[in-house]
Design a protein around this motif. Structure first.
Motif, PDB file in Angstrom:
ATOM      1  N   VAL A  92       0.856  -1.189   0.000  1.00 38.32           N
ATOM      2  CA  VAL A  92       0.000   0.000   0.000  1.00 38.32           C
ATOM      3  C   VAL A  92       0.891   1.238   0.000  1.00 38.32           C
ATOM      4  N   GLN A  93       0.571   2.179  -0.883  1.00 44.90           N
ATOM      5  CA  GLN A  93       1.364   3.401  -1.013  1.00 44.90           C
ATOM      6  C   GLN A  93       1.100   4.339   0.162  1.00 44.90           C
ATOM      7  N   LEU A  94       2.142   5.046   0.582  1.00 43.74           N
ATOM      8  CA  LEU A  94       2.028   6.014   1.672  1.00 43.74           C
ATOM      9  C   LEU A  94       1.277   7.248   1.184  1.00 43.74           C
ATOM     10  N   SER A  95       0.520   7.849   2.074  1.00 39.40           N
ATOM     11  CA  SER A  95      -0.155   9.097   1.717  1.00 39.40           C
ATOM     12  C   SER A  95       0.883  10.219   1.716  1.00 39.40           C
ATOM     13  N   GLU A  96       0.537  11.338   1.115  1.00 38.51           N
ATOM     14  CA  GLU A  96       1.475  12.456   1.053  1.00 38.51           C
ATOM     15  C   GLU A  96       1.794  12.978   2.460  1.00 38.51           C
ATOM     16  N   GLU A  97       0.814  12.973   3.342  1.00 34.57           N
ATOM     17  CA  GLU A  97       1.046  13.448   4.708  1.00 34.57           C
ATOM     18  C   GLU A  97       1.992  12.509   5.464  1.00 34.57           C
ATOM     19  N   GLU A  98       1.807  11.200   5.304  1.00 33.44           N
ATOM     20  CA  GLU A  98       2.713  10.234   5.940  1.00 33.44           C
ATOM     21  C   GLU A  98       4.140  10.425   5.412  1.00 33.44           C
ATOM     22  N   LEU A  99       4.228  10.670   4.125  1.00 36.65           N
ATOM     23  CA  LEU A  99       5.525  10.884   3.487  1.00 36.65           C
ATOM     24  C   LEU A  99       6.182  12.162   4.008  1.00 36.65           C
ATOM     25  N   ARG A 100       5.395  13.218   4.152  1.00 40.94           N
ATOM     26  CA  ARG A 100       5.930  14.476   4.697  1.00 40.94           C
ATOM     27  C   ARG A 100       6.491  14.273   6.096  1.00 40.94           C
ATOM     28  N   GLN A 101       5.805  13.476   6.902  1.00 41.76           N
ATOM     29  CA  GLN A 101       6.268  13.212   8.269  1.00 41.76           C
ATOM     30  C   GLN A 101       7.602  12.461   8.239  1.00 41.76           C
ATOM     31  N   ILE A 102       7.734  11.475   7.374  1.00 39.64           N
ATOM     32  CA  ILE A 102       8.979  10.714   7.241  1.00 39.64           C
ATOM     33  C   ILE A 102      10.104  11.634   6.766  1.00 39.64           C
ATOM     34  N   VAL A 103       9.785  12.534   5.834  1.00 41.75           N
ATOM     35  CA  VAL A 103      10.783  13.485   5.323  1.00 41.75           C
ATOM     36  C   VAL A 103      11.247  14.408   6.442  1.00 41.75           C
ATOM     37  N   ARG A 104      10.317  14.930   7.224  1.00 42.51           N
ATOM     38  CA  ARG A 104      10.688  15.827   8.331  1.00 42.51           C
ATOM     39  C   ARG A 104      11.588  15.106   9.334  1.00 42.51           C
ATOM     40  N   GLU A 105      11.249  13.846   9.644  1.00 46.98           N
ATOM     41  CA  GLU A 105      12.067  13.061  10.581  1.00 46.98           C
ATOM     42  C   GLU A 105      13.470  12.840  10.017  1.00 46.98           C
ATOM     43  N   ALA A 106      13.556  12.559   8.710  1.00 45.26           N
ATOM     44  CA  ALA A 106      14.856  12.314   8.079  1.00 45.26           C
ATOM     45  C   ALA A 106      15.698  13.587   8.053  1.00 45.26           C
ATOM     46  N   ILE A 107      15.059  14.723   7.816  1.00 40.69           N
ATOM     47  CA  ILE A 107      15.786  16.004   7.812  1.00 40.69           C
ATOM     48  C   ILE A 107      16.344  16.264   9.210  1.00 40.69           C
ATOM     49  N   ALA A 108      15.534  16.015  10.224  1.00 41.22           N
ATOM     50  CA  ALA A 108      15.999  16.213  11.599  1.00 41.22           C
ATOM     51  C   ALA A 108      17.124  15.241  11.945  1.00 41.22           C
ATOM     52  N   ALA A 109      16.994  13.995  11.518  1.00 44.89           N
ATOM     53  CA  ALA A 109      17.992  12.971  11.846  1.00 44.89           C
ATOM     54  C   ALA A 109      19.325  13.222  11.146  1.00 44.89           C
ATOM     55  N   THR A 110      19.269  13.719   9.900  1.00 45.21           N
ATOM     56  CA  THR A 110      20.511  13.951   9.153  1.00 45.21           C
ATOM     57  C   THR A 110      21.093  15.325   9.439  1.00 45.21           C
ATOM     58  N   GLY A 111      20.294  16.218   9.992  1.00 49.23           N
ATOM     59  CA  GLY A 111      20.771  17.569  10.270  1.00 49.23           C
ATOM     60  C   GLY A 111      20.922  18.403   9.011  1.00 49.23           C
ATOM     61  N   ALA A 112      20.212  18.036   7.966  1.00 44.01           N
ATOM     62  CA  ALA A 112      20.292  18.773   6.700  1.00 44.01           C
ATOM     63  C   ALA A 112      19.758  20.184   6.898  1.00 44.01           C
ATOM     64  N   ALA A 113      20.500  21.161   6.332  1.00 44.61           N
ATOM     65  CA  ALA A 113      20.121  22.553   6.540  1.00 44.61           C
ATOM     66  C   ALA A 113      19.816  23.292   5.246  1.00 44.61           C
ATOM     67  N   SER A 114      20.075  22.664   4.102  1.00 43.24           N
ATOM     68  CA  SER A 114      19.795  23.342   2.834  1.00 43.24           C
ATOM     69  C   SER A 114      19.522  22.318   1.737  1.00 43.24           C
ATOM     70  N   LYS A 115      19.077  22.835   0.586  1.00 44.42           N
ATOM     71  CA  LYS A 115      18.775  21.970  -0.554  1.00 44.42           C
ATOM     72  C   LYS A 115      20.012  21.231  -1.069  1.00 44.42           C
ATOM     73  N   LYS A 116      21.193  21.750  -0.735  1.00 46.22           N
ATOM     74  CA  LYS A 116      22.441  21.101  -1.153  1.00 46.22           C
ATOM     75  C   LYS A 116      22.574  19.705  -0.546  1.00 46.22           C
ATOM     76  N   GLU A 117      21.873  19.485   0.553  1.00 38.42           N
ATOM     77  CA  GLU A 117      21.966  18.205   1.256  1.00 38.42           C
ATOM     78  C   GLU A 117      20.791  17.277   0.944  1.00 38.42           C
ATOM     79  N   THR A 118      20.130  17.510  -0.190  1.00 41.57           N
ATOM     80  CA  THR A 118      19.001  16.691  -0.607  1.00 41.57           C
ATOM     81  C   THR A 118      19.407  15.229  -0.732  1.00 41.57           C
ATOM     82  N   GLY A 119      20.565  14.970  -1.294  1.00 43.36           N
ATOM     83  CA  GLY A 119      21.036  13.602  -1.485  1.00 43.36           C
ATOM     84  C   GLY A 119      21.165  12.838  -0.178  1.00 43.36           C
ATOM     85  N   LYS A 120      21.663  13.506   0.845  1.00 39.62           N
ATOM     86  CA  LYS A 120      21.826  12.877   2.157  1.00 39.62           C
ATOM     87  C   LYS A 120      20.455  12.506   2.735  1.00 39.62           C
ATOM     88  N   VAL A 121      19.489  13.411   2.598  1.00 36.33           N
ATOM     89  CA  VAL A 121      18.141  13.165   3.111  1.00 36.33           C
ATOM     90  C   VAL A 121      17.472  12.040   2.314  1.00 36.33           C
TER      91      VAL A 121
END
Length: 148
Positions: A92-121
Protein backbone atom coordinates in the motif's frame (compact mmCIF):
# COMPACT_ATOMS: atom_id res chain seq x y z
CA UNK A 1 2.13 -16.59 0.05
CA UNK A 2 5.08 -15.11 -1.82
CA UNK A 3 4.65 -12.67 -4.68
CA UNK A 4 5.86 -15.30 -7.17
CA UNK A 5 3.26 -17.82 -5.96
CA UNK A 6 0.58 -15.15 -6.16
CA UNK A 7 1.68 -14.20 -9.70
CA UNK A 8 1.49 -17.85 -10.79
CA UNK A 9 -1.94 -18.26 -9.23
CA UNK A 10 -3.23 -15.02 -10.81
CA UNK A 11 -1.74 -16.01 -14.18
CA UNK A 12 -3.84 -19.18 -14.19
CA UNK A 13 -6.92 -17.25 -13.13
CA UNK A 14 -6.37 -14.59 -15.81
CA UNK A 15 -6.14 -17.35 -18.42
CA UNK A 16 -9.43 -18.85 -17.21
CA UNK A 17 -11.11 -15.43 -17.11
CA UNK A 18 -9.66 -14.47 -20.50
CA UNK A 19 -8.44 -11.20 -18.95
CA UNK A 20 -6.02 -10.17 -21.71
CA UNK A 21 -4.52 -7.08 -20.06
CA UNK A 22 -3.95 -8.74 -16.69
CA UNK A 23 -2.50 -11.81 -18.40
CA UNK A 24 -0.14 -9.65 -20.44
CA UNK A 25 1.02 -7.66 -17.40
CA UNK A 26 1.63 -10.77 -15.30
CA UNK A 27 3.63 -12.36 -18.11
CA UNK A 28 5.76 -9.22 -18.53
CA UNK A 29 6.40 -9.02 -14.79
CA UNK A 30 7.31 -12.70 -14.60
CA UNK A 31 9.70 -12.27 -17.53
CA UNK A 32 11.34 -9.27 -15.82
CA UNK A 33 11.67 -11.25 -12.60
CA UNK A 34 13.15 -14.24 -14.45
CA UNK A 35 15.68 -11.99 -16.22
CA UNK A 36 16.69 -10.49 -12.88
CA UNK A 37 17.05 -13.98 -11.42
CA UNK A 38 19.27 -15.05 -14.32
CA UNK A 39 21.43 -11.93 -13.95
CA UNK A 40 21.77 -12.50 -10.21
CA UNK A 41 22.43 -16.23 -10.58
CA UNK A 42 20.10 -17.21 -7.75
CA UNK A 43 16.54 -16.86 -6.54
CA UNK A 44 15.32 -13.33 -5.76
CA UNK A 45 14.51 -12.24 -2.22
CA UNK A 46 11.18 -10.56 -1.49
CA UNK A 47 12.95 -7.18 -1.41
CA UNK A 48 14.48 -7.78 -4.86
CA UNK A 49 11.08 -8.84 -6.23
CA UNK A 50 9.65 -5.60 -4.83
CA UNK A 51 12.42 -3.64 -6.55
CA UNK A 52 11.57 -5.22 -9.93
CA UNK A 53 7.84 -4.61 -9.45
CA UNK A 54 8.50 -0.99 -8.52
CA UNK A 55 10.66 -0.56 -11.62
CA UNK A 56 7.90 -2.02 -13.82
CA UNK A 57 5.36 0.36 -12.29
CA UNK A 58 7.66 3.34 -12.78
CA UNK A 59 8.18 2.45 -16.45
CA UNK A 60 4.43 2.35 -16.98
CA UNK A 61 3.87 5.64 -15.17
CA UNK A 62 6.57 7.29 -17.30
CA UNK A 63 4.91 5.90 -20.44
CA UNK A 64 1.52 7.13 -19.26
CA UNK A 65 2.91 10.63 -18.75
CA UNK A 66 4.45 10.66 -22.23
CA UNK A 67 1.31 9.32 -23.92
CA UNK A 68 -0.86 11.91 -22.17
CA UNK A 69 1.57 14.67 -23.15
CA UNK A 70 1.41 13.50 -26.78
CA UNK A 71 -2.39 13.32 -26.70
CA UNK A 72 -2.48 9.56 -27.33
CA UNK A 73 -5.48 8.68 -25.18
CA UNK A 74 -5.80 5.24 -26.81
CA UNK A 75 -2.34 4.22 -25.58
CA UNK A 76 -2.75 6.05 -22.27
CA UNK A 77 -5.90 4.10 -21.40
CA UNK A 78 -4.11 0.80 -22.10
CA UNK A 79 -1.24 1.82 -19.81
CA UNK A 80 -3.72 2.83 -17.08
CA UNK A 81 -5.19 -0.69 -17.24
CA UNK A 82 -1.69 -2.17 -16.94
CA UNK A 83 -0.95 0.01 -13.90
CA UNK A 84 -4.21 -1.11 -12.27
CA UNK A 85 -3.27 -4.76 -12.90
CA UNK A 86 0.19 -4.21 -11.36
CA UNK A 87 -0.83 -2.31 -8.20
CA UNK A 88 -2.18 -5.30 -6.21
CA UNK A 89 1.32 -6.83 -6.11
CA UNK A 90 2.88 -3.77 -4.46
CA UNK A 91 2.56 -2.68 -0.84
CA UNK A 92 0.00 0.00 0.00
CA UNK A 93 1.36 3.40 -1.01
CA UNK A 94 2.03 6.01 1.67
CA UNK A 95 -0.15 9.10 1.72
CA UNK A 96 1.48 12.46 1.05
CA UNK A 97 1.05 13.45 4.71
CA UNK A 98 2.71 10.23 5.94
CA UNK A 99 5.53 10.88 3.49
CA UNK A 100 5.93 14.48 4.70
CA UNK A 101 6.27 13.21 8.27
CA UNK A 102 8.98 10.71 7.24
CA UNK A 103 10.78 13.48 5.32
CA UNK A 104 10.69 15.83 8.33
CA UNK A 105 12.07 13.06 10.58
CA UNK A 106 14.86 12.31 8.08
CA UNK A 107 15.79 16.00 7.81
CA UNK A 108 16.00 16.21 11.60
CA UNK A 109 17.99 12.97 11.85
CA UNK A 110 20.51 13.95 9.15
CA UNK A 111 20.77 17.57 10.27
CA UNK A 112 20.29 18.77 6.70
CA UNK A 113 20.12 22.55 6.54
CA UNK A 114 19.80 23.34 2.83
CA UNK A 115 18.77 21.97 -0.55
CA UNK A 116 22.44 21.10 -1.15
CA UNK A 117 21.97 18.20 1.26
CA UNK A 118 19.00 16.69 -0.61
CA UNK A 119 21.04 13.60 -1.48
CA UNK A 120 21.83 12.88 2.16
CA UNK A 121 18.14 13.17 3.11
CA UNK A 122 17.02 11.04 0.13
CA UNK A 123 19.56 8.39 1.13
CA UNK A 124 18.02 8.21 4.59
CA UNK A 125 14.42 8.11 3.34
CA UNK A 126 14.42 5.76 0.36
CA UNK A 127 15.23 2.53 2.23
CA UNK A 128 12.33 3.27 4.62
CA UNK A 129 9.76 3.89 1.87
CA UNK A 130 10.99 1.38 -0.72
CA UNK A 131 8.05 0.25 -2.83
CA UNK A 132 5.60 2.34 -0.83
CA UNK A 133 6.30 5.74 -2.40
CA UNK A 134 7.38 7.11 -5.77
CA UNK A 135 10.92 8.53 -5.69
CA UNK A 136 9.87 11.58 -7.71
CA UNK A 137 7.23 12.47 -5.15
CA UNK A 138 9.71 11.93 -2.29
CA UNK A 139 12.24 14.24 -3.97
CA UNK A 140 9.57 16.90 -4.53
CA UNK A 141 8.55 16.81 -0.85
CA UNK A 142 12.20 16.89 0.29
CA UNK A 143 12.88 19.97 -1.83
CA UNK A 144 9.74 21.67 -0.42
CA UNK A 145 10.69 20.87 3.17
CA UNK A 146 14.36 21.88 2.97
CA UNK A 147 15.16 25.60 3.20
CA UNK A 148 16.97 27.19 0.25
Amino acid sequence: MSVMERLNQDLKQAMKDKAAVKLSVIRMVKAALKNEEINKGSELSDEEVLTVLTRELKQRRDSLHEFEKAGREDLASKIREEIEALLPYLPVQLSEEELRQIVREAIAATGAASKKETGKVMGAIMPKVKGRADGTLVQKIVSEELPS
